[in-house]
Design an enzyme around this catalytic site. Structure first.
Site, PDB file in Angstrom:
ATOM      1  CG  ASP A  46      -0.475  -0.130   2.507  1.00  0.00           C
ATOM      2  OD1 ASP A  46       0.755  -0.203   2.636  1.00  0.00           O
ATOM      3  OD2 ASP A  46      -1.262  -0.156   3.478  1.00  0.00           O
ATOM      4  CG  ASP A  85       0.444  -3.989   2.210  1.00  0.00           C
ATOM      5  OD1 ASP A  85       0.527  -4.740   3.202  1.00  0.00           O
ATOM      6  OD2 ASP A  85       1.342  -3.197   1.876  1.00  0.00           O
ATOM      7  CD  GLU A 182       7.925  -0.115   7.565  1.00  0.00           C
ATOM      8  OE1 GLU A 182       7.016  -0.868   7.183  1.00  0.00           O
ATOM      9  OE2 GLU A 182       8.089   1.031   7.096  1.00  0.00           O
TER      10      GLU A 182
END
Ligand code: KIV
Length: 260
Positions: A46, A85, A182
């Site tokens: 996304d 996503d 992340e």
């Protein structure tokens, strides 16, 4: 624990000490180039909201956007699994996650990525029990950017580190075939990687992960206005692109006028 072919494949890569190389793609030509180069996994991220659609973050991306771009990527991909996503607001309950996932699978995805840990374990379980491969995503969660007020490194405090360890074990137990970490502090990312059987795929989380993922535009310098510090650009495609456009403009403008 639910299994599927991607689960076996990615656990196998980790077991044989292999690394997972993953990239995003959002359209047919880049997906085809990335796939033909031999990438292990293509993510229709996304992040397309930022690097393709021009929004400031990922929170304006819709399921319809993801469906359209998944179709383009799937048409360009022959070998790599295509994971899409699920955008914000499209997996608020396990049954909504299932319905959204079925829509992107119908467009050509092989599996889905969801952001979150223990709180979405029931959603991950519902998907994997329906034989839909799930890539989990922990650490900095871009869909929470507005709540959090920025991209902040995760796992600094003992409580945050403990929550991340617990979430990683939980998403594996729920059936995820791999997990994106992340901007997690590298020591913690390494530690989590050593305790899981599924691969961790890091982004800004150091080299101790079982693989790495990048936004394609960061890797090839196609979004020159912003690039995260951890993303090393291997080329700078914005420069030849601008040069070609300028040359085209001047060749058109400098053509002799037609004489009657
Ligand atoms: O949307 C995306 O591109 C991602 C990657 C940064 C992992 O989630």
């Amino acid at each position: 624990m639910p299994t599927n072919s991607l689960n076996a494949q990615f656990r196998g890569i980790k077991k044989s000490d292999g690394k997972v190389a993953a990239l995003t793609a959002y359209d047919y030509p880049t997906a085809r180039l990335v796939d033909e180069a031999g990438i292990d996994l293509i993510l229709v991220g996304d992040s397309l909201g930022m690097v393709v659609l021009g929004y400031p973050d990922t929170t304006s991306v819709t399921l319809a956007d993801m469906i359209r771009h998944t179709g383009a990527v799937a048409r360009g991909t022959k070998k790599a699994p295509v994971i899409t996503d699920l955008p914000i607001g499209t997996y608020q309950t396990p049954s909504q996650a299932l319905a959204s996932a079925r829509d992107v699978l119908a467009a050509g995805a092989d599996g889905v990525k969801l952001e979150g840990g223990a709180e979405i374990a029931p959603h991950i379980r519902a998907l994997t029990q329906a034989n839909i491969p799930v890539l989990a995503h922990l650490g900095m969660l871009p869909q929470k950017i507005r709540e959090e007020g920025g991209y902040k490194i995760k796992g600094r405090s003992a409580s945050e580190a403990q929550a991340l360890r617990r979430d990683a074990a939980t998403v594996q137990q729920a059936g995820a075939f791999a997990v994106v970490l992340e901007i997690v502090i590298p020591e913690l990312a390494r530690d989590i990687s050593q305790t899981l059987d599924i691969p961790t795929i890091g982004i800004g989380s150091g080299e101790g992960c079982d693989g790495q993922i990048l936004v394609l535009h960061d890797l090839v310098g196609l979004y020159p206005w912003f690039r995260p510090k951890f993303a090393i650009a291997r080329t700078n495609l914005a420069t030849p692109l601008s040069k070609a456009v300028r040359e085209f403009i001047s060749s058109v403008k400098n053509t002799e006028p037609n004489t009657p």
